[in-house]
Scaffold this motif. Structure first.
Motif, mmCIF file in Angstrom:
data_model
loop_
_atom_site.group_PDB
_atom_site.id
_atom_site.type_symbol
_atom_site.label_atom_id
_atom_site.label_comp_id
_atom_site.label_asym_id
_atom_site.label_seq_id
_atom_site.Cartn_x
_atom_site.Cartn_y
_atom_site.Cartn_z
ATOM 1 N N MET A 1 38.142 51.360 56.354
ATOM 2 C CA MET A 1 37.799 51.668 54.984
ATOM 3 C C MET A 1 37.400 50.382 54.270
ATOM 4 O O MET A 1 38.120 49.392 54.300
ATOM 5 C CB MET A 1 39.007 52.318 54.293
ATOM 6 N N LYS A 2 36.246 50.415 53.637
ATOM 7 C CA LYS A 2 35.739 49.220 52.952
ATOM 8 C C LYS A 2 36.455 49.023 51.625
ATOM 9 O O LYS A 2 36.678 49.962 50.870
ATOM 10 C CB LYS A 2 34.233 49.374 52.733
ATOM 11 N N ARG A 3 36.817 47.766 51.342
ATOM 12 C CA ARG A 3 37.512 47.414 50.117
ATOM 13 C C ARG A 3 36.534 47.436 48.948
ATOM 14 O O ARG A 3 35.420 46.952 49.054
ATOM 15 C CB ARG A 3 38.088 46.005 50.274
ATOM 16 N N LYS A 4 36.975 48.012 47.824
ATOM 17 C CA LYS A 4 36.159 48.039 46.618
ATOM 18 C C LYS A 4 36.064 46.626 46.056
ATOM 19 O O LYS A 4 37.067 45.942 45.901
ATOM 20 C CB LYS A 4 36.790 48.964 45.579
ATOM 21 N N GLU A 5 34.854 46.180 45.787
ATOM 22 C CA GLU A 5 34.662 44.851 45.231
ATOM 23 C C GLU A 5 35.054 44.862 43.758
ATOM 24 O O GLU A 5 34.695 45.769 43.009
ATOM 25 C CB GLU A 5 33.198 44.423 45.379
ATOM 26 N N LEU A 6 35.806 43.852 43.349
ATOM 27 C CA LEU A 6 36.258 43.755 41.961
ATOM 28 C C LEU A 6 35.149 43.197 41.081
ATOM 29 O O LEU A 6 34.407 42.307 41.491
ATOM 30 C CB LEU A 6 37.481 42.838 41.861
ATOM 31 N N SER A 7 35.078 43.696 39.859
ATOM 32 C CA SER A 7 34.143 43.133 38.886
ATOM 33 C C SER A 7 34.686 41.783 38.427
ATOM 34 O O SER A 7 35.854 41.453 38.662
ATOM 35 C CB SER A 7 33.996 44.071 37.691
ATOM 36 N N SER A 8 33.866 41.005 37.756
ATOM 37 C CA SER A 8 34.325 39.699 37.264
ATOM 38 C C SER A 8 35.488 39.869 36.290
ATOM 39 O O SER A 8 36.415 39.069 36.290
ATOM 40 C CB SER A 8 33.177 38.926 36.621
ATOM 41 N N ILE A 9 35.461 40.914 35.494
ATOM 42 C CA ILE A 9 36.557 41.174 34.543
ATOM 43 C C ILE A 9 37.831 41.528 35.303
ATOM 44 O O ILE A 9 38.915 41.045 34.970
ATOM 45 C CB ILE A 9 36.167 42.285 33.553
ATOM 46 N N GLU A 10 37.712 42.339 36.346
ATOM 47 C CA GLU A 10 38.881 42.707 37.151
ATOM 48 C C GLU A 10 39.440 41.495 37.893
ATOM 49 O O GLU A 10 40.664 41.333 37.990
ATOM 50 C CB GLU A 10 38.510 43.805 38.155
ATOM 51 N N ARG A 11 38.556 40.636 38.416
ATOM 52 C CA ARG A 11 39.019 39.417 39.103
ATOM 53 C C ARG A 11 39.779 38.507 38.143
ATOM 54 O O ARG A 11 40.835 37.975 38.480
ATOM 55 C CB ARG A 11 37.836 38.661 39.719
ATOM 56 N N GLU A 12 39.227 38.331 36.933
ATOM 57 C CA GLU A 12 39.891 37.478 35.946
ATOM 58 C C GLU A 12 41.237 38.063 35.535
ATOM 59 O O GLU A 12 42.220 37.331 35.408
ATOM 60 C CB GLU A 12 38.998 37.309 34.720
ATOM 61 N N ALA A 13 41.301 39.370 35.342
ATOM 62 C CA ALA A 13 42.563 40.019 34.970
ATOM 63 C C ALA A 13 43.607 39.850 36.074
ATOM 64 O O ALA A 13 44.778 39.563 35.795
ATOM 65 C CB ALA A 13 42.332 41.499 34.661
ATOM 66 N N LEU A 14 43.183 40.015 37.328
ATOM 67 C CA LEU A 14 44.103 39.828 38.454
ATOM 68 C C LEU A 14 44.589 38.389 38.505
ATOM 69 O O LEU A 14 45.784 38.131 38.665
ATOM 70 C CB LEU A 14 43.411 40.204 39.766
ATOM 71 N N LEU A 15 43.682 37.442 38.357
ATOM 72 C CA LEU A 15 44.045 36.027 38.369
ATOM 73 C C LEU A 15 45.059 35.714 37.277
ATOM 74 O O LEU A 15 46.081 35.079 37.529
ATOM 75 C CB LEU A 15 42.798 35.161 38.197
ATOM 76 N N MET A 16 44.806 36.178 36.064
ATOM 77 C CA MET A 16 45.716 35.903 34.952
ATOM 78 C C MET A 16 47.087 36.545 35.183
ATOM 79 O O MET A 16 48.123 35.937 34.906
ATOM 80 C CB MET A 16 45.111 36.380 33.629
ATOM 81 N N ALA A 17 47.102 37.758 35.704
ATOM 82 C CA ALA A 17 48.370 38.434 35.976
ATOM 83 C C ALA A 17 49.163 37.680 37.042
ATOM 84 O O ALA A 17 50.373 37.474 36.898
ATOM 85 C CB ALA A 17 48.115 39.872 36.424
ATOM 86 N N LEU A 18 48.480 37.251 38.099
ATOM 87 C CA LEU A 18 49.168 36.518 39.161
ATOM 88 C C LEU A 18 49.689 35.177 38.679
ATOM 89 O O LEU A 18 50.813 34.781 39.010
ATOM 90 C CB LEU A 18 48.234 36.322 40.358
ATOM 91 N N LEU A 19 48.888 34.462 37.906
ATOM 92 C CA LEU A 19 49.344 33.157 37.399
ATOM 93 C C LEU A 19 50.529 33.318 36.458
ATOM 94 O O LEU A 19 51.457 32.510 36.466
ATOM 95 C CB LEU A 19 48.196 32.426 36.719
ATOM 96 N N SER A 20 50.509 34.358 35.638
ATOM 97 C CA SER A 20 51.632 34.627 34.750
ATOM 98 C C SER A 20 52.901 34.915 35.560
ATOM 99 O O SER A 20 53.971 34.388 35.263
ATOM 100 C CB SER A 20 51.299 35.821 33.837
ATOM 101 N N GLN A 21 52.768 35.724 36.612
ATOM 102 C CA GLN A 21 53.911 36.014 37.481
ATOM 103 C C GLN A 21 54.402 34.749 38.180
ATOM 104 O O GLN A 21 55.610 34.554 38.346
ATOM 105 C CB GLN A 21 53.533 37.062 38.525
ATOM 106 N N LEU A 22 53.478 33.899 38.588
ATOM 107 C CA LEU A 22 53.845 32.645 39.246
ATOM 108 C C LEU A 22 54.641 31.754 38.301
ATOM 109 O O LEU A 22 55.685 31.217 38.669
ATOM 110 C CB LEU A 22 52.588 31.917 39.733
ATOM 111 N N LEU A 23 54.165 31.624 37.074
ATOM 112 C CA LEU A 23 54.871 30.780 36.110
ATOM 113 C C LEU A 23 56.235 31.350 35.732
ATOM 114 O O LEU A 23 57.142 30.607 35.377
ATOM 115 C CB LEU A 23 54.016 30.573 34.857
ATOM 116 N N ARG A 24 56.378 32.651 35.832
ATOM 117 C CA ARG A 24 57.665 33.297 35.553
ATOM 118 C C ARG A 24 58.559 33.346 36.797
ATOM 119 O O ARG A 24 59.640 33.921 36.759
ATOM 120 C CB ARG A 24 57.432 34.707 35.014
#
Length: 106
Positions: A1-24
């Motif tokens: 099954m091919k992975r759905k490519e994330l939009s730039s907005i989705e990539r940025e949201a994922l990045l911000m969520a992960l960094l926030s979790q990392l800092l916490r």
């Protein structure tokens, strides 16, 4: 099954969520690296290791938090993801305050 490519907005949201979790301290830097490699770049460990110039075993150890990497190595593996290592307060309360500060408008 091919992975759905994330939009730039989705990539940025994922990045911000992960960094926030990392800092916490809810996730580790290895977990961040693995999720971004897979979900943002859609690359295997072998492909990503070749891209950043390290062995697949080293990448595997980094993602599993089994390594004691140098700052240079961390910068090397996070560079393609648009990230670099930096300083954050060790004190959890100060990190929480840092996260709650709104960025100034451009």
């Amino acid at each position: 099954m091919k992975r759905k490519e994330l939009s730039s907005i989705e990539r940025e949201a994922l990045l911000m969520a992960l960094l926030s979790q990392l800092l916490r301290e809810e996730i580790s830097s290895g977990q961040v690296l693995r999720q971004l490699r897979r979900d943002v770049l859609g690359m295997s460990q072998t492909q990503y290791a070749e891209l950043v110039g390290i062995s697949r075993r080293t990448l595997s150890d980094l993602e599993a938090d089994k390594a004691s990497p140098t700052l240079a190595l961390l910068n090397q593996v996070f560079h393609p993801l648009g990230l670099q290592t930096g300083l954050v307060p060790r004190n959890r309360h100060l990190r929480e305050r840092l996260l709650s500060v709104e960025a100034p408008s451009a």
